[in-house]
Each structure stands twice: as structure tokens, then as C-alpha cells.
Scaffold this motif. Structure first.
Motif, mmCIF file in Angstrom:
data_model
loop_
_atom_site.group_PDB
_atom_site.id
_atom_site.type_symbol
_atom_site.label_atom_id
_atom_site.label_comp_id
_atom_site.label_asym_id
_atom_site.label_seq_id
_atom_site.Cartn_x
_atom_site.Cartn_y
_atom_site.Cartn_z
ATOM 1 N N ASP A 137 47.079 38.041 42.760
ATOM 2 C CA ASP A 137 46.315 37.436 42.074
ATOM 3 C C ASP A 137 46.476 35.926 42.442
ATOM 4 O OD1 ASP A 137 43.985 37.966 40.039
ATOM 5 O OD2 ASP A 137 44.996 37.604 37.964
ATOM 6 N N PRO A 138 46.821 35.424 43.136
ATOM 7 C CA PRO A 138 47.018 34.253 43.614
ATOM 8 C C PRO A 138 46.313 33.052 42.733
ATOM 9 C CG PRO A 138 46.001 35.500 45.227
ATOM 10 C CD PRO A 138 45.837 36.349 43.944
ATOM 11 N N SER A 139 46.908 32.006 42.589
ATOM 12 C CA SER A 139 46.057 30.822 42.054
ATOM 13 C C SER A 139 45.406 30.273 43.356
ATOM 14 C CB SER A 139 46.815 29.862 41.942
ATOM 15 O OG SER A 139 47.663 28.669 42.654
ATOM 16 N N SER A 140 43.541 29.335 43.130
ATOM 17 C CA SER A 140 43.350 29.015 43.681
ATOM 18 C C SER A 140 42.697 27.978 43.466
ATOM 19 C CB SER A 140 41.939 30.157 44.229
ATOM 20 O OG SER A 140 41.096 28.956 45.055
ATOM 21 N N GLU A 141 41.927 26.898 44.375
ATOM 22 C CA GLU A 141 41.496 26.095 43.861
ATOM 23 C C GLU A 141 40.018 25.534 43.563
ATOM 24 O OE1 GLU A 141 40.730 26.184 48.532
ATOM 25 O OE2 GLU A 141 42.388 26.392 46.928
ATOM 26 N N HIS A 142 39.428 27.505 43.432
ATOM 27 C CA HIS A 142 38.676 27.569 43.269
ATOM 28 C C HIS A 142 38.660 27.784 41.828
ATOM 29 C CE1 HIS A 142 36.409 26.016 47.249
ATOM 30 N NE2 HIS A 142 37.854 27.015 47.627
ATOM 31 N N ILE A 198 45.876 40.843 46.292
ATOM 32 C CA ILE A 198 45.354 42.289 45.682
ATOM 33 C C ILE A 198 44.592 41.299 44.326
ATOM 34 C CG2 ILE A 198 45.758 43.654 43.936
ATOM 35 C CD1 ILE A 198 48.366 44.744 46.019
ATOM 36 N N ALA A 199 43.938 41.358 43.626
ATOM 37 C CA ALA A 199 42.788 40.426 42.738
ATOM 38 C C ALA A 199 42.808 41.981 41.115
ATOM 39 C CB ALA A 199 41.673 39.335 42.778
ATOM 40 N N SER A 200 43.096 41.026 39.988
ATOM 41 C CA SER A 200 42.662 41.735 38.920
ATOM 42 C C SER A 200 41.071 41.117 38.787
ATOM 43 C CB SER A 200 43.833 41.330 37.914
ATOM 44 O OG SER A 200 43.564 41.893 36.579
ATOM 45 N N VAL A 201 40.549 42.330 38.340
ATOM 46 C CA VAL A 201 39.235 41.918 37.889
ATOM 47 C C VAL A 201 39.086 42.449 36.521
ATOM 48 C CG1 VAL A 201 38.255 41.685 40.084
ATOM 49 C CG2 VAL A 201 38.905 43.577 38.750
ATOM 50 N N ARG A 202 40.506 43.238 35.837
ATOM 51 C CA ARG A 202 40.089 43.321 34.438
ATOM 52 C C ARG A 202 39.453 42.450 33.275
ATOM 53 N NH1 ARG A 202 46.381 45.864 32.124
ATOM 54 N NH2 ARG A 202 45.917 43.678 31.036
ATOM 55 N N LYS A 203 38.382 43.645 32.756
ATOM 56 C CA LYS A 203 37.438 42.876 31.814
ATOM 57 C C LYS A 203 38.424 42.761 30.535
ATOM 58 C CE LYS A 203 34.961 42.395 34.584
ATOM 59 N NZ LYS A 203 33.061 43.782 34.390
ATOM 60 N N THR A 204 38.561 42.377 29.730
ATOM 61 C CA THR A 204 39.103 41.878 28.386
ATOM 62 C C THR A 204 38.368 41.543 27.914
ATOM 63 O OG1 THR A 204 39.334 39.099 28.480
ATOM 64 C CG2 THR A 204 41.513 40.608 29.040
ATOM 65 N N ILE A 205 38.323 42.273 26.142
ATOM 66 C CA ILE A 205 37.774 41.779 24.858
ATOM 67 C C ILE A 205 37.661 40.635 24.423
ATOM 68 C CG2 ILE A 205 36.980 42.963 22.497
ATOM 69 C CD1 ILE A 205 38.637 45.085 23.338
ATOM 70 N N ASN A 206 38.240 40.057 24.337
ATOM 71 C CA ASN A 206 37.946 38.741 23.781
ATOM 72 C C ASN A 206 38.987 37.374 25.023
ATOM 73 O OD1 ASN A 206 37.056 39.113 20.275
ATOM 74 N ND2 ASN A 206 39.126 39.814 20.637
ATOM 75 N N PRO A 207 37.922 37.107 26.173
ATOM 76 C CA PRO A 207 38.711 36.965 26.688
ATOM 77 C C PRO A 207 39.390 35.329 25.727
ATOM 78 C CG PRO A 207 36.469 36.363 26.884
ATOM 79 C CD PRO A 207 37.146 37.241 26.075
ATOM 80 N N ALA A 208 40.033 34.648 26.887
ATOM 81 C CA ALA A 208 40.405 33.474 26.297
ATOM 82 C C ALA A 208 39.830 31.599 26.999
ATOM 83 C CB ALA A 208 42.668 33.219 26.888
ATOM 84 N N ASN A 209 39.126 32.128 27.911
ATOM 85 C CA ASN A 209 38.693 31.121 28.135
ATOM 86 C C ASN A 209 37.409 31.562 29.162
ATOM 87 O OD1 ASN A 209 39.565 31.558 31.071
ATOM 88 N ND2 ASN A 209 41.251 30.341 30.257
ATOM 89 N N LEU A 210 36.374 30.596 29.828
ATOM 90 C CA LEU A 210 35.912 31.540 30.985
ATOM 91 C C LEU A 210 35.824 31.833 32.071
ATOM 92 C CD1 LEU A 210 33.361 27.939 30.199
ATOM 93 C CD2 LEU A 210 32.786 30.331 29.288
ATOM 94 N N PHE A 211 37.022 31.928 32.785
ATOM 95 C CA PHE A 211 37.583 32.158 33.913
ATOM 96 C C PHE A 211 37.622 33.747 33.630
ATOM 97 C CE2 PHE A 211 41.178 33.078 36.361
ATOM 98 C CZ PHE A 211 40.273 32.667 37.847
ATOM 99 N N PHE A 212 37.751 34.541 31.980
ATOM 100 C CA PHE A 212 38.390 36.041 31.983
ATOM 101 C C PHE A 212 37.510 35.887 31.706
ATOM 102 C CE2 PHE A 212 42.681 33.701 32.125
ATOM 103 C CZ PHE A 212 42.987 34.294 33.145
ATOM 104 N N THR A 213 36.004 35.811 31.167
ATOM 105 C CA THR A 213 35.411 36.898 31.148
ATOM 106 C C THR A 213 34.142 37.554 32.223
ATOM 107 O OG1 THR A 213 33.520 34.769 32.089
ATOM 108 C CG2 THR A 213 33.773 34.602 29.681
ATOM 109 N N THR A 239 41.687 45.176 41.693
ATOM 110 C CA THR A 239 42.233 46.543 40.713
ATOM 111 C C THR A 239 41.968 46.031 39.229
ATOM 112 O OG1 THR A 239 43.484 47.221 39.814
ATOM 113 C CG2 THR A 239 43.958 45.132 40.655
ATOM 114 N N ALA A 240 41.254 46.880 38.589
ATOM 115 C CA ALA A 240 40.489 46.554 36.702
ATOM 116 C C ALA A 240 42.054 47.266 35.651
ATOM 117 C CB ALA A 240 39.778 47.666 36.432
ATOM 118 N N LYS A 241 43.079 48.484 36.295
ATOM 119 C CA LYS A 241 43.651 48.320 36.019
ATOM 120 C C LYS A 241 45.212 47.602 35.614
ATOM 121 C CE LYS A 241 43.337 53.122 37.672
ATOM 122 N NZ LYS A 241 44.294 54.418 38.828
#
Length: 268
Positions: A137-142, A198-213, A239-241
Motif C-alpha cells: 500500500d505504497p504512497s503515491s504522488e497521484h 500489494i494494494a488495499s482496496v478494502r471498502k469502508t462504511i464511513n470513509p474518512a475522506n474521498l480517497f477511501f470511498t 486485497t480487500a481483506k
């Protein structure tokens, strides 16, 4: 008598548990080396994290290779600082750390979060010191592109808050380094070698910001699939886990992907 013996054992353990410190340029870096074997793995922690970032997988990796973990300047028990460091600065110190530890063979670099920015800089600047790259789940300039693409106005508001939070103590450790749109190394600036994200694509019910929608998670996965797709030996695992700390949520996944990289190296 038993109580006295317990005190002696506890004291002995606490003394032996003192961190290893190594002078690298003008600072001291906390580090630990474990395991043995044909391959050497260097662990690069996330932003603001020390070498304890790797507690969940360190011993498992040591069963298969020599593994080095350390705390960057300003983190863990390494020298505390009050100045801005870039990912390029950190990459230079990682290179010098390997020299000081007398690591002469190229390493497999495993990096988490902001450590991914350091790892990409390292891979571009020191190709002779690296032979494979695994990023969690690396940081990205994008990151900022994803926020703005979903909702330009709200995205810019969230980016402004990210900047304020990052500079709350009077200096920036991350925003000015990559969220401010400075491009980071891409292929072919990084040599042809096994590269896995390995990137996390796990969905959240109440995302903290747009990035986690949900939309943000989908775009995040697509971003890294596109990046690794440019490498002849590139691979993305979605991974969604797991949340952001994949090495904690799915340590077995991290170790398995590392072993897969080792197998690729041994076939060449």
C-alpha cells in the motif's frame, strides 16, 4: 530468592533489548539484523514509523533470508531531528546504512506506505544495491489526483487539510515530498527486476475522506495495476481483506509474495 532471580533475569533482558545503533553520516540509526541465507531483505517502514512497523512479519522473513529493519532519522530510537527530509534524502541514508553494515549483495527491498516513496527513489538512484521490490500500500504522488478526480472542490479542501496536518509541527515530512506533485521514479528509471505491489482496496462504511470511498478504492487499485504493468516482471495484488497496514492484517500474504519474488530471482 525466586523474586531476586526474576529481577536479575528481567534486568538482563532489558539490557540486552537495547537497540543497535549505527552512525550513518551525522546521525545514529536504530537497526536490527536477523536470519541468514542467500538473500538479504531490507525493510522500509511507513511515514513516522520506526522499525516496529515490521513486528508482525520480521521473524517469519528471518526464517527465509537475512533481514534488516531500521528506523529512519527522526523515527523510533534513531536520532531525533527538526528538519525536513525528502524521500531522496532517506534513500541516500538507506544506501549508506547498507554500506556501513557491509551488505555487498543487492537487497530485496520491502516497503510500506511512505516507505514506498523512499523505495522508488532508492531503486532509481542505487540500481546496484537492489534486485527486487515489494511495496505494501505504497504512497503515491497521484493520491491527490484521485481526490480531485472524484470531486474537485471537496478534493482540494481535503488536500489543504492534509497539508495543514502534515505541517502541524512546523515542518513537512510528507506533503511537500510527494503530495505537492513532485514526480517520483517510474519504469524505465527503475531497472528491469521483479516488482510487486500489494494494494488495499478494502471498502469502508464511513470513509474518512474521498480517497477511501468506493470510487477512490477502485482508482487506487487501477493506479498500481497500471504502474506495475509497465514492468516486464511487474505484479499487482489487490486485497480487500486488509486495511492500510497489510503486514499486520495479512502477514502471510506479505511473506508469500516475498517468497514468490525470491523464486523469480532464483530462476534467473
Amino acid at each position: 530468592m525466586k523474586f531476586s532471580l526474576l529481577i536479575a533475569i528481567t534486568l538482563s533482558f532489558s539490557l540486552s533489548a537495547q537497540p543497535n545503533l549505527l552512525s550513518v553520516n551525522e546521525f545514529e540509526l536504530e537497526y536490527e539484523v536477523s536470519g541468514q541465507g542467500k538473500h538479504t531483505v531490507l525493510l522500509e517502514a511507513g511515514g513516522g514509523a520506526g522499525m516496529s512497523d515490521w513486528d508482525s512479519v520480521f521473524n517469519q522473513i528471518a526464517e527465509h533470508a537475512t533481514v534488516i529493519r531500521y528506523s529512519r532519522v527522526g523515527n523510533g530510537k534513531s536520532t531525533a531531528i527538526k528538519r525536513h527530509f525528502t524521500s531522496n534524502d532517506y534513500a541516500n541514508y538507506a544506501s549508506e546504512l547498507l554500506v556501513k553494515l557491509n551488505v555487498k549483495q543487492p537487497v530485496i527491498l520491502v516497503a510500506h506506505s511512505y516507505g514506498g516513496s523512499v523505495a522508488r527513489e532508492f531503486a532509481a538512484a542505487y540500481p546496484k544495491q537492489i534486485k527486487a521490490l515489494l511495496m505494501l500500500d505504497p504512497s503515491s504522488e497521484h493520491d491527490v489526483d484521485i481526490l480531485r478526480a472524484i470531486d474537485l472542490e471537496k478534493g482540494n479542501q481535503e488536500i489543504a487539510q492534509i497539508k495543514l496536518d502534515d505541517m502541524a509541527e512546523g515542518m513537512s515530512n510528507q506533503y511537500l515530498d510527494f503530495w505537492s506533485k513532485r514526480p517520483l521514479p517510474d519504469y524505465p528509471q527503475i531497472k528491469d527486476m521483479p516488482v510487486t505491489v500489494i494494494a488495499s482496496v478494502r471498502k469502508t462504511i464511513n470513509p474518512a475522506n474521498l480517497f477511501f470511498t468506493d470510487q477512490g478504492r477502485n482508482m487506487w487499485g487501477e493506479l498500481w495495476q497500471s504502474w506495475t504493468g509497465a514492468f516486464p516482471q511487474g505484479k499487482t495484488v489487490l486485497t480487500a481483506k486488509s486495511g492500510h497496514f497489510i503486514q499486520v492484517d495479512e502477514p502471510e500474504l506479505v511473506v508469500n509474495e516475498l517468497l514468490a519474488l525470491i523464486q523469480k530471482l532464483e530462476k534467473h
